[in-house]
Design an enzyme around this catalytic site. Structure first.
Site, PDB file in Angstrom:
ATOM      1  N   GLU A 270       0.729  -1.377  -0.021  1.00 38.46           N
ATOM      2  CA  GLU A 270      -0.034   0.068  -0.056  1.00 38.46           C
ATOM      3  C   GLU A 270       0.783   1.164   0.046  1.00 38.46           C
ATOM      4  O   GLU A 270       0.260   2.223   0.525  1.00 38.46           O
ATOM      5  CB  GLU A 270      -1.063   0.169   1.343  1.00 38.46           C
ATOM      6  N   HIS A 303      -8.329  -3.533  -0.481  1.00 37.36           N
ATOM      7  CA  HIS A 303      -7.611  -3.638   0.780  1.00 37.36           C
ATOM      8  C   HIS A 303      -6.430  -2.612   0.674  1.00 37.36           C
ATOM      9  O   HIS A 303      -6.091  -1.717   1.507  1.00 37.36           O
ATOM     10  CB  HIS A 303      -7.114  -5.100   0.980  1.00 37.36           C
ATOM     11  N   GLU A 304      -5.759  -2.736  -0.400  1.00 39.59           N
ATOM     12  CA  GLU A 304      -4.432  -1.778  -0.719  1.00 39.59           C
ATOM     13  C   GLU A 304      -5.131  -0.020  -0.558  1.00 39.59           C
ATOM     14  O   GLU A 304      -4.357   0.686   0.004  1.00 39.59           O
ATOM     15  CB  GLU A 304      -3.828  -1.865  -1.609  1.00 39.59           C
TER      16      GLU A 304
END
Length: 867
Positions: A270, A303-304
């Site tokens: 990320e 998610h990232e």
């Protein structure tokens, strides 16, 4: 490795704030595959708590120091001290500028940590401690600084130069080189730094935030893959919109970039504004990606992206708080996927993963709290406990305080700690302050390892009163013998044993060792359905008759509980026929189960994705986690016997499903169409289990999309069909030029029938499709063999273990993180039958005794042995 050479653990109780703070980091890179030069100018200030004259200790590994200057005064070697891991300057001034020039060798960096090359492209992986392999720095998550970066490289070889934030300038330089200047206005720790340089093209789109700002979206890939980025871009836009709606989080830069990389130890990273992804989670087309691939891309992209707030804007104070960013973000991506697809089916998939990956960890020598107390190498604690169980803790908090208060709590957490490095206590405190709820006892979930078990006692009196007693207990785990009671939210429904109707439902917060609740009076005996929607990561010790289990499987309005009851029957029948547990009249129970399963499938046709989950028997590995003693051969035989019986009983129904769900419509990755394909292919898998191999071969040859082709070939690959080899060879010849598709083929080869699995896997080490330097290929072949081929890996002669350990030691010399992660396939070894148990222990001791062992592999092997 000698015990006196063993690395020492780092303990949470020893955390101390950093004595110095870096306000700004100015970085310069002159990229060269063999020798990259890195210059950093750091604006440093002594922290208020630090004593005058405190030394400055910077982290650095596997790099060459070329020059060092303090306030532009070159430092002679006598003015600093270097070790293999640190650079120390004694008594620097309270405020100063430090110039550091180093060199690193990306081409030789096979560990894939720091700055390295993937298919001729420069890329970085700095989490958790990779930045120290680039330059000397305060490489810890609580050291936040603003970064500016200038990158120079050969323009022809590396025409695209990327880093965090927004591009300020770019241009040509003499000698065929060029530069790009980047700046990130948001303070961040070094683990979020990213750099990419390569011959890439971008698929582009844009997103307009709720405040009206326009954000450029770019997905960088090799030119040959430009047509496979569309789903990644659309997933990103859905995630950005959802985060605004569900959590009030808006993106904060002008550009958001994703880069696909073939050599990557993780799924994705990320890094602020510049996410680096394993190419498996970026590239998709109907011909090359399955529905599961599309769903993984959607989930991981989300998610990232969600990390931009839960991880980047608010990061973790130290690596012991890793669950703070990962558990919370997993919860957020699970909720996103539930809203994008079927909420019940998403919950089933999340719990399947929890049971298959985290529960074995909690039950074995690798058990550790969601927030661990010590580690040797933090890389080894990116675990299902931190991620999946960490997400379950967030879910329980939401269940206890309610969705509205949970949103208020997350808003408060983000506003209080924006731009800071936070702790678990601060996250939970925000939830308490927003809701008024006391979560002091709940905090034990973060500090105590192990999975609680809830023993259930029921009493139904003739007058209609019903008493439900719940008693909790948790077995000892390494370093934790005593387990105080936890705060466990138990969602329940009482179903009528005759009518199946809901008599009462609600939530019990089990906080004592044992608690009794009374209900009623009722006109019929209640059947307790507990842990609805899986309200807590616990196991149930509940004595239910077959009739009661079928009542839940047939009548529970909560689809998760219906699936859980069905899954439990699949499991207990397989283990009964494996000889692992007693079941009264198992043959008759199997026939009743098959009949009830057929009725459940028919009644669930409107939600085909859910019906597909009901048709799936637990894998051998999943069954092993519930066995009293793991005997792989017997488990395989028991599962095969039950699947064959169910396939026979439902043959006509599965055949009708298979025909009815056929379609000539163009491939659509949407949830409804994916659900239809899932049910059709679940029916196909049972038909193959019943011996109908030809139908799978026909589908494999004629499929117009990878979902259907992979379903057919994988079913044949796991069988003893005479056409197995021909189907696999046909698939390979068709797709041998697509590396990601070939990875599927490697994993199917690894699940060959037990008697020939090791020979096939060993031969594939020299195959053109395998590359030991590529983590995706290692996981596809060796990881699948050890984790998914229970009988083939756990051979009675121990040859599977000997082969696997030899591969671990070889991989450890080039990629210690990868080698260490592969050892988790042995986490349940102490529950194997005695002969195999002795063989695994001998293999693990062979690892520990090996010379020049990495800290990563040493830590995992010694924890597994558990002396």
């Amino acid at each position: 490795m000698r015990t006196d050479d063993a690395p020492k653990p780092i303990r949470r109780e020893d955390y101390r704030p950093c004595d110095y703070r870096i306000a700004h980091a100015d970085l310069y890179f002159s990229l060269d595959p063999k020798r990259t030069i890195v210059k950093s100018r750091l604006a440093i200030r002594r922290a208020p708590h630090a004593a005058p004259g405190a030394p400055l200790v910077l982290n650095g590994e596997a790099i060459e120091l070329l020059a060092l200057a303090l306030d532009e005064d070159a430092l002679a070697p006598s003015r600093y001290e270097r070790t293999a891991e640190t650079l120390t300057i004694a008594s620097p001034p309270a405020e100063f500028t430090l110039d550091v020039e180093t060199a690193c060798a990306p081409e030789a960096n096979t560990a894939l940590s720091g700055l390295y090359l993937s298919n001729g492209m420069f890329c970085t992986q700095c989490e958790a401690e990779g930045f120290r392999r680039i330059t000397y720095y305060l490489d810890r998550p609580d050291a936040l600084a603003k970064f500016s970066v200038r990158i120079e490289a050969d323009k022809r070889a590396f025409p695209v130069l990327l880093s965090n934030g927004d591009m300020l300038a770019a241009g040509d330089l003499p000698g065929g080189r060029h530069f790009a200047q980047w700046a990130d206005p948001h303070p961040k720790p070094s683990y979020l730094f990213a750099l990419v340089g390569g011959d890439l093209v971008a698929a582009e789109d844009e997103f307009r935030t709720r405040s009206g700002r326009k954000v450029a979206l770019k997905v960088f890939v090799q030119a040959k893959d430009i047509g496979k980025c569309g789903y990644t871009l659309s997933s990103l836009k859905r995630a950005m919109k959802w985060d605004e709606d569900a959590f009030g989080r808006e993106y904060d830069l002008d550009t958001f970039m994703i880069v696909a990389v073939d050599h990557f130890n993780f799924g994705a990273m990320e890094n602020k504004g510049l996410n680096i992804f394993n190419s498996a989670y970026v590239l998709a087309s109907p011909e090359t990606a399955t529905d599961a691939d599309y769903q993984a891309i959607e989930s991981i992209v989300a998610h990232e992206y969600f990390h931009n707030w839960s991880g980047n804007r608010v990061t973790c104070r130290d690596w012991f708080q890793l669950c703070l960013k990962e558990g919370f973000t997993v919860f957020r991506d699970q909720e996103f996927s539930a809203d994008m697809r079927s909420r019940p089916v998403q919950r089933i998939k999340d719990v399947r993963r929890l049971w298959a990956q985290q529960f074995p960890e909690d039950a074995g020598p690798l058990a550790h709290p969601v927030r661990p107390e010590s580690f040797i190498t933090i890389d080894n604690f990116y675990t299902p406990t931190v991620y999946e169980k960490g997400a379950e803790l967030c879910r329980m908090i939401r269940t206890i305080i309610g969705p509205d208060n949970f949103r208020k709590g997350s808003d408060l957490y983000f506003s209080r700690h924006d731009g800071e490095a936070a702790t678990v206590e601060q996250f939970v405190k925000a939830m308490e302050d927003a809701s008024g709820e006391d979560l002091a006892q709940f905090r034990r979930w973060y500090s105590d390892a192990g999975t609680p078990s809830i023993k259930v006692k029921e009493k139904f009196e003739s007058a209609g009163a019903y008493a439900l007693t719940l008693a909790q207990s948790t077995k000892p785990t390494p370093g934790q013998a005593d387990k105080p009671a936890r705060d466990i939210p138990v969602a329940f429904a009482l179903l009528g044993s005759r009518t199946g109707q809901v008599l009462e439902e609600g939530l019990i917060r089990l906080r004592g060792a044992e608690e009794t609740r009374t209900f009623g009076p009722f006109r019929e005996r209640p059947v307790a359905s507990l842990l609805r929607q899986y309200s807590a990561p616990a196991t149930l010790d509940q004595k239910l008759s077959l009739d009661d289990r079928l009542t839940i499987a047939r009548s529970e309005p909560d689809l998760f509980s219906r699936w859980s009851a069905t899954e439990g029957l699949w499991r207990d029948l397989c283990l009964a026929f494996a000889g692992d547990r007693e079941m009264a009249d198992a043959e008759r129970s199997l026939q009743r189960f098959a009949k009830a399963l057929g009725a459940s499938i028919e009644s669930s046709r409107e939600d085909p994705a859910f019906a597909a989950e009901l048709l799936k028997a637990p894998s051998e590995a999943e069954l092993a986690q519930h066995a009293t003693t793991i005997d792989p051969s017997r488990i395989a035989k028991g599962r095969k016997r039950v699947r064959e019986a169910v396939a026979k009983a439902l043959h006509d129904q599965c055949g009708a499903l298979y025909r009815d769900l056929a379609t000539n419509r163009p491939f659509d990755p949407s949830a409804p169409e994916a659900g239809r394909r899932a049910l059709r292919n679940a029916a196909l898998a049972l038909l193959v289990a019943g011996g109908n191999f030809e139908i799978a071969d026909e589908q494999a040859a004629s499929a117009s999309n990878m979902t259907d082709e992979a379903a057919a070939v994988s079913a044949l690959a796991a069988s003893d069909a005479p056409i197995r080899e021909a189907a696999l060879q046909r698939f390979y010849m068709k797709w041998r030029h697509d590396a990601l598709v070939v990875n599927k083929w490697l994993s199917w080869r690894a699940i060959a029938p037990a008697d020939r699995a090791l020979g096939e896997v060993r031969a594939l080490l020299d195959h053109e499709a395998f590359d030991a330097r590529n983590p995706n290929k290692v996981r596809s072949l060796l990881g699948a063999y050890a984790a998914q081929n229970l009988a083939g890996f756990h051979r009675a002669d121990g040859e599977g273990y000997a082969f696997f350990v030899g591969q671990l030691l070889a991989i450890d010399k080039t990629n210690p993180q990868l080698a260490a992660r592969l050892t988790t396939t042995l986490e349940s070894w102490k529950r194997l039958e005695p002969a195999r148990r002795r063989q695994v222990e001998a293999s693990l001791r062979r690892v520990v005794a090996a010379p020049n062992l990495s800290s990563n592999l040493f830590e995992m092997a010694t924890r597994l042995i558990g002396d």
